[in-house]
Write a protein that holds these residues in place. Structure first.
Motif, PDB file in Angstrom:
ATOM      1  N   SER A 278      63.116  34.850  43.164  1.00  0.00           N
ATOM      2  CA  SER A 278      62.587  36.125  42.677  1.00  0.00           C
ATOM      3  C   SER A 278      61.065  36.109  42.808  1.00  0.00           C
ATOM      4  CB  SER A 278      62.979  36.319  41.215  1.00  0.00           C
ATOM      5  OG  SER A 278      62.289  35.381  40.402  1.00  0.00           O
ATOM      6  N   ALA A 279      60.456  37.270  42.655  1.00  0.00           N
ATOM      7  CA  ALA A 279      58.997  37.376  42.726  1.00  0.00           C
ATOM      8  C   ALA A 279      58.350  36.542  41.622  1.00  0.00           C
ATOM      9  CB  ALA A 279      58.575  38.834  42.624  1.00  0.00           C
ATOM     10  N   GLU A 280      58.960  36.520  40.446  1.00  0.00           N
ATOM     11  CA  GLU A 280      58.426  35.733  39.326  1.00  0.00           C
ATOM     12  C   GLU A 280      58.491  34.229  39.634  1.00  0.00           C
ATOM     13  OE1 GLU A 280      61.001  37.991  38.818  1.00  0.00           O
ATOM     14  OE2 GLU A 280      59.668  39.625  38.177  1.00  0.00           O
ATOM     15  N   GLN A 281      59.598  33.793  40.212  1.00  0.00           N
ATOM     16  CA  GLN A 281      59.731  32.376  40.577  1.00  0.00           C
ATOM     17  C   GLN A 281      58.729  32.008  41.670  1.00  0.00           C
ATOM     18  OE1 GLN A 281      63.889  32.517  41.570  1.00  0.00           O
ATOM     19  NE2 GLN A 281      64.536  31.835  39.521  1.00  0.00           N
ATOM     20  N   ALA A 282      58.532  32.894  42.637  1.00  0.00           N
ATOM     21  CA  ALA A 282      57.561  32.651  43.696  1.00  0.00           C
ATOM     22  C   ALA A 282      56.156  32.557  43.113  1.00  0.00           C
ATOM     23  CB  ALA A 282      57.628  33.756  44.750  1.00  0.00           C
ATOM     24  N   ALA A 283      55.832  33.429  42.167  1.00  0.00           N
ATOM     25  CA  ALA A 283      54.517  33.395  41.525  1.00  0.00           C
ATOM     26  C   ALA A 283      54.323  32.090  40.747  1.00  0.00           C
ATOM     27  CB  ALA A 283      54.347  34.604  40.603  1.00  0.00           C
ATOM     28  N   ALA A 284      55.373  31.634  40.076  1.00  0.00           N
ATOM     29  CA  ALA A 284      55.291  30.372  39.330  1.00  0.00           C
ATOM     30  C   ALA A 284      55.088  29.197  40.282  1.00  0.00           C
ATOM     31  CB  ALA A 284      56.551  30.171  38.487  1.00  0.00           C
ATOM     32  N   LEU A 285      55.814  29.188  41.405  1.00  0.00           N
ATOM     33  CA  LEU A 285      55.638  28.131  42.407  1.00  0.00           C
ATOM     34  C   LEU A 285      54.223  28.160  42.973  1.00  0.00           C
ATOM     35  CD1 LEU A 285      58.971  28.195  44.432  1.00  0.00           C
ATOM     36  CD2 LEU A 285      58.004  26.225  43.255  1.00  0.00           C
TER      37      LEU A 285
END
Length: 148
Positions: free
Chosen positions: A45-52
């Motif tokens: 997800s976009a949130e997971q990508a941002a966290a990575l």
């Protein structure tokens, strides 16, 4: 989130981090990679990508150092000290000049282990030979680094 879902997410993130770390991605490469992952079926997800992205930006150096430490199987150079001595008197008390002597101490070791020390002694010819070999090594490294 169930235990099974968490394990699946953990494995996915671990795989993505391995890919990012093995490529030692810079900011542009990371953004392109994560954008592709968000568009991919079963991606992130976009949130997971941002966290990575946040994690990689803040921890890139530590991750790289950790990977290097884990991949070094052989002993590495931890330190080097040296001095030059002039030997002017023979053991019999006769005054003699035998030229300068370079003394070098190498500190060697593996991560997590105590250091070992190796002492070397060189006359002028030995120093010249070592310097020539070091120049050859530098030349080889320069050729590899500056390839176009």
């Amino acid at each position: 989130m169930s235990q099974e879902e968490f394990k699946a997410l953990h494995e996915k993130m671990k795989g993505l981090l391995k890919s990012i770390a093995s490529a030692d991605m810079d900011h542009a490469q990371l953004e392109a990679f994560l954008t592709a992952q968000t568009k991919k079926q079963g991606g992130v997800s976009a949130e997971q990508a941002a966290a990575l992205s946040r994690f990689w930006k803040s921890q890139r150096v530590r991750v790289r150092e950790s990977l290097l430490a884990q991949s070094c199987w052989e002993t590495g150079l931890r330190g080097l000290s040296w001095r030059v001595d002039l030997q002017t008197a023979a053991s019999r008390g006769d005054v003699a000049y035998s030229g300068p002597v370079a003394l070098m101490e190498l500190e060697l070791g593996r991560a997590g282990q105590e250091s070992e020390f190796v002492c070397l002694e060189f006359d002028e010819a030995g120093v010249s030979q070592v310097l020539k070999k070091m120049a050859d090594i530098q030349e080889s490294v320069d050729r590899i680094v500056h390839r176009t």
